[in-house]
Design a protein around this motif. Structure first.
Motif, PDB file in Angstrom:
ATOM      1  N   LYS A  39       0.825  -1.215   0.000  1.00  0.00           N
ATOM      2  CA  LYS A  39       0.000   0.000   0.000  1.00  0.00           C
ATOM      3  C   LYS A  39       0.856   1.262   0.000  1.00  0.00           C
ATOM      4  O   LYS A  39       0.486   2.278  -0.601  1.00  0.00           O
ATOM      5  N   SER A  40       2.010   1.210   0.654  1.00  0.00           N
ATOM      6  CA  SER A  40       2.860   2.398   0.719  1.00  0.00           C
ATOM      7  C   SER A  40       3.410   2.804  -0.646  1.00  0.00           C
ATOM      8  O   SER A  40       3.885   3.930  -0.801  1.00  0.00           O
ATOM      9  N   TRP A  41       3.331   1.891  -1.625  1.00  0.00           N
ATOM     10  CA  TRP A  41       3.822   2.201  -2.970  1.00  0.00           C
ATOM     11  C   TRP A  41       2.694   2.415  -3.958  1.00  0.00           C
ATOM     12  O   TRP A  41       2.928   2.463  -5.176  1.00  0.00           O
ATOM     13  N   THR A  42       1.454   2.534  -3.481  1.00  0.00           N
ATOM     14  CA  THR A  42       0.329   2.868  -4.352  1.00  0.00           C
ATOM     15  C   THR A  42      -0.210   4.236  -3.952  1.00  0.00           C
ATOM     16  O   THR A  42      -0.060   4.668  -2.813  1.00  0.00           O
ATOM     17  N   HIS A  43      -0.825   4.897  -4.901  1.00  0.00           N
ATOM     18  CA  HIS A  43      -1.344   6.236  -4.602  1.00  0.00           C
ATOM     19  C   HIS A  43      -2.382   6.640  -5.642  1.00  0.00           C
ATOM     20  O   HIS A  43      -2.468   6.069  -6.733  1.00  0.00           O
ATOM     21  N   ALA A  44      -3.168   7.632  -5.267  1.00  0.00           N
ATOM     22  CA  ALA A  44      -4.167   8.174  -6.186  1.00  0.00           C
ATOM     23  C   ALA A  44      -3.477   9.124  -7.161  1.00  0.00           C
ATOM     24  O   ALA A  44      -2.274   9.331  -7.115  1.00  0.00           O
ATOM     25  N   GLY A  45      -4.258   9.718  -8.042  1.00  0.00           N
ATOM     26  CA  GLY A  45      -3.681  10.642  -9.012  1.00  0.00           C
ATOM     27  C   GLY A  45      -4.111  10.287 -10.417  1.00  0.00           C
ATOM     28  O   GLY A  45      -4.558   9.165 -10.701  1.00  0.00           O
ATOM     29  N   THR A  46      -3.982  11.235 -11.306  1.00  0.00           N
ATOM     30  CA  THR A  46      -4.335  11.035 -12.700  1.00  0.00           C
ATOM     31  C   THR A  46      -3.090  11.233 -13.547  1.00  0.00           C
ATOM     32  O   THR A  46      -2.040  11.660 -13.076  1.00  0.00           O
ATOM     33  N   THR A  47      -3.206  10.911 -14.823  1.00  0.00           N
ATOM     34  CA  THR A  47      -2.071  11.101 -15.729  1.00  0.00           C
ATOM     35  C   THR A  47      -1.711  12.571 -15.850  1.00  0.00           C
ATOM     36  O   THR A  47      -0.571  12.918 -16.168  1.00  0.00           O
ATOM     37  N   ASP A  48      -2.655  13.459 -15.609  1.00  0.00           N
ATOM     38  CA  ASP A  48      -2.395  14.896 -15.727  1.00  0.00           C
ATOM     39  C   ASP A  48      -1.893  15.501 -14.418  1.00  0.00           C
ATOM     40  O   ASP A  48      -1.273  16.562 -14.422  1.00  0.00           O
ATOM     41  N   GLN A  49      -2.179  14.855 -13.304  1.00  0.00           N
ATOM     42  CA  GLN A  49      -1.816  15.406 -12.007  1.00  0.00           C
ATOM     43  C   GLN A  49      -1.180  14.315 -11.154  1.00  0.00           C
ATOM     44  O   GLN A  49      -1.858  13.550 -10.478  1.00  0.00           O
ATOM     45  N   GLN A  50       0.152  14.243 -11.207  1.00  0.00           N
ATOM     46  CA  GLN A  50       0.873  13.258 -10.430  1.00  0.00           C
ATOM     47  C   GLN A  50       1.006  13.748  -8.984  1.00  0.00           C
ATOM     48  O   GLN A  50       1.297  14.909  -8.741  1.00  0.00           O
ATOM     49  N   VAL A  51       0.818  12.832  -8.057  1.00  0.00           N
ATOM     50  CA  VAL A  51       0.961  13.213  -6.654  1.00  0.00           C
ATOM     51  C   VAL A  51       2.322  12.815  -6.105  1.00  0.00           C
ATOM     52  O   VAL A  51       2.724  13.277  -5.050  1.00  0.00           O
ATOM     53  N   ARG A  52       3.050  11.960  -6.813  1.00  0.00           N
ATOM     54  CA  ARG A  52       4.412  11.588  -6.420  1.00  0.00           C
ATOM     55  C   ARG A  52       5.113  11.002  -7.640  1.00  0.00           C
ATOM     56  O   ARG A  52       4.458  10.521  -8.574  1.00  0.00           O
ATOM     57  N   PRO A  53       6.452  11.003  -7.656  1.00  0.00           N
ATOM     58  CA  PRO A  53       7.181  10.597  -8.865  1.00  0.00           C
ATOM     59  C   PRO A  53       7.556   9.122  -8.900  1.00  0.00           C
ATOM     60  O   PRO A  53       8.426   8.721  -9.674  1.00  0.00           O
ATOM     61  N   ASP A  54       6.942   8.307  -8.064  1.00  0.00           N
ATOM     62  CA  ASP A  54       7.268   6.891  -8.033  1.00  0.00           C
ATOM     63  C   ASP A  54       6.025   6.100  -7.649  1.00  0.00           C
ATOM     64  O   ASP A  54       4.921   6.656  -7.525  1.00  0.00           O
ATOM     65  N   GLY A  55       6.157   4.812  -7.443  1.00  0.00           N
ATOM     66  CA  GLY A  55       5.026   3.989  -7.041  1.00  0.00           C
ATOM     67  C   GLY A  55       4.047   3.716  -8.178  1.00  0.00           C
ATOM     68  O   GLY A  55       4.267   4.097  -9.329  1.00  0.00           O
TER      69      GLY A  55
END
Length: 329
Positions: A186-202
């Protein structure tokens, strides 16, 4: 004779290509150091990005870093450099994985350079593939790609493929029963869209793919740890096309060779119009990993299970900027 060495400005695009490599949970566990005076690019593993529970011996970390190393070789060949590689150059530093001496070659390697267009087209696809058969000539080409890196690629028979599928389901159940492992995933999954990244990995939610209807497919379902409202269902292929990448040994040097072979196979598959995803779940459990191999085959240690086929390309997942993974010394 004066040796021509790459300037830092010439190394930057090579690293930008290198980091398009796959890694477990897209953790991107690599660090590069460029030494301008010698023309060497050093590759280090990043222990801060290791999976303490799913990958305690750092086998998968070595695979991911080696895939980035192969991408660096491809990018260097396209730019007109010969990448002379030395694995594990310092026995006292296990995180110093490889050094690449870039020099102008007398003879270029067109086979490496030819894979460059596939670098940014290769994405893991967690979507259903068609039941269309893969031509034997393409599979032979993928076997040859693995052999070029000192590894073997085996296409399991029907009974063996069913065994592997069963092991995947077994490993999925084990993970569901292990709260520590679930928390790590879970620590390597996250929300976000292709247009708005919330982190640069995972693994972002848009790359999860659909839920799997009926018997589980070969794709790890990251949505179990990061529920996505409105995420749809889909029926996956009944008989996935699998390939097992393996080595005769199981040392860090073998893992580094396997990671380079893995990326060579994935890039060749992409160039041939195939889509791919990787399955590491049963390889993360020592008591299951040894049963993945075919007891009648010469492959002693399976390093990755690859799913191949025809279907939708997976979306690009985020990558850390070059400034975060490259030091100049």
């Amino acid at each position: 004779m004066t040796t021509t060495l790459p300037k830092t400005a010439e190394v930057l695009p090579l690293i930008a290509d290198a980091v398009t490599a796959p890694s477990m949970h897209n953790a991107q566990p690599w660090k590069f150091v460029h030494h301008p005076e010698s023309g060497i690019v050093a590759l280090y593993g990043d222990p801060a990005r290791a999976m303490a529970h799913a990958d305690p011996d750092h086998r998968a970390l070595h695979l991911g870093c080696a895939a980035a190393l192969f991408n660096l070789r491809v990018s260097a060949a396209r730019a007109g450099w010969e990448p002379a590689v030395r694995l594990l150059p310092d026995g006292d530093d296990p995180w110093f994985l490889a050094e690449v001496h870039l020099r102008r070659p007398e003879v270029t390697d067109p086979a490496l350079a030819a894979l460059h267009p596939a670098l940014r087209r290769r994405h893991s696809s967690r979507f259903p593939f068609s039941e269309e058969e893969i031509p034997p000539a393409l599979l032979d080409g993928l076997r040859s790609a693995a052999l070029l890196e000192g590894c073997r690629l085996a296409v399991p028979d029907a009974w063996h493929a069913e065994t592997v599928l069963g092991l995947v389901h077994d490993s999925e159940h084990r993970e569901e029963m292990d709260p520590t492992l679930r928390a790590e995933t879970k620590s390597w999954t996250h929300a976000g869209t292709t247009d708005q990244q919330v982190r640069p990995d995972g693994i972002p939610a848009y790359a999860f793919g659909p839920k799997q209807s009926g018997r589980g497919a070969l794709v790890r379902d990251f949505g179990r740890s990061e529920p996505v409202p409105g995420r749809g269902w889909a029926v996956f292929e009944r008989r996935p096309h699998l390939a097992l990448l393996g080595t005769s040994g199981d040392t860090p040097a073998d893992w580094l060779r396997a990671g380079q072979a893995l990326e060579r196979v994935l890039l060749q598959a992409t160039a041939d119009g195939l889509v791919t995803s990787m399955t590491s779940q049963p390889l993360e459990w020592p008591e299951l990993r040894w049963t993945v191999r075919d007891p009648g085959a010469s492959m002693s240690h399976v390093q990755m299970v690859i799913r191949l086929g025809y279907g939708p390309e997976g979306p690009a997942t985020p990558r850390r900027p070059v400034a975060d993974v490259l030091d100049i010394r």
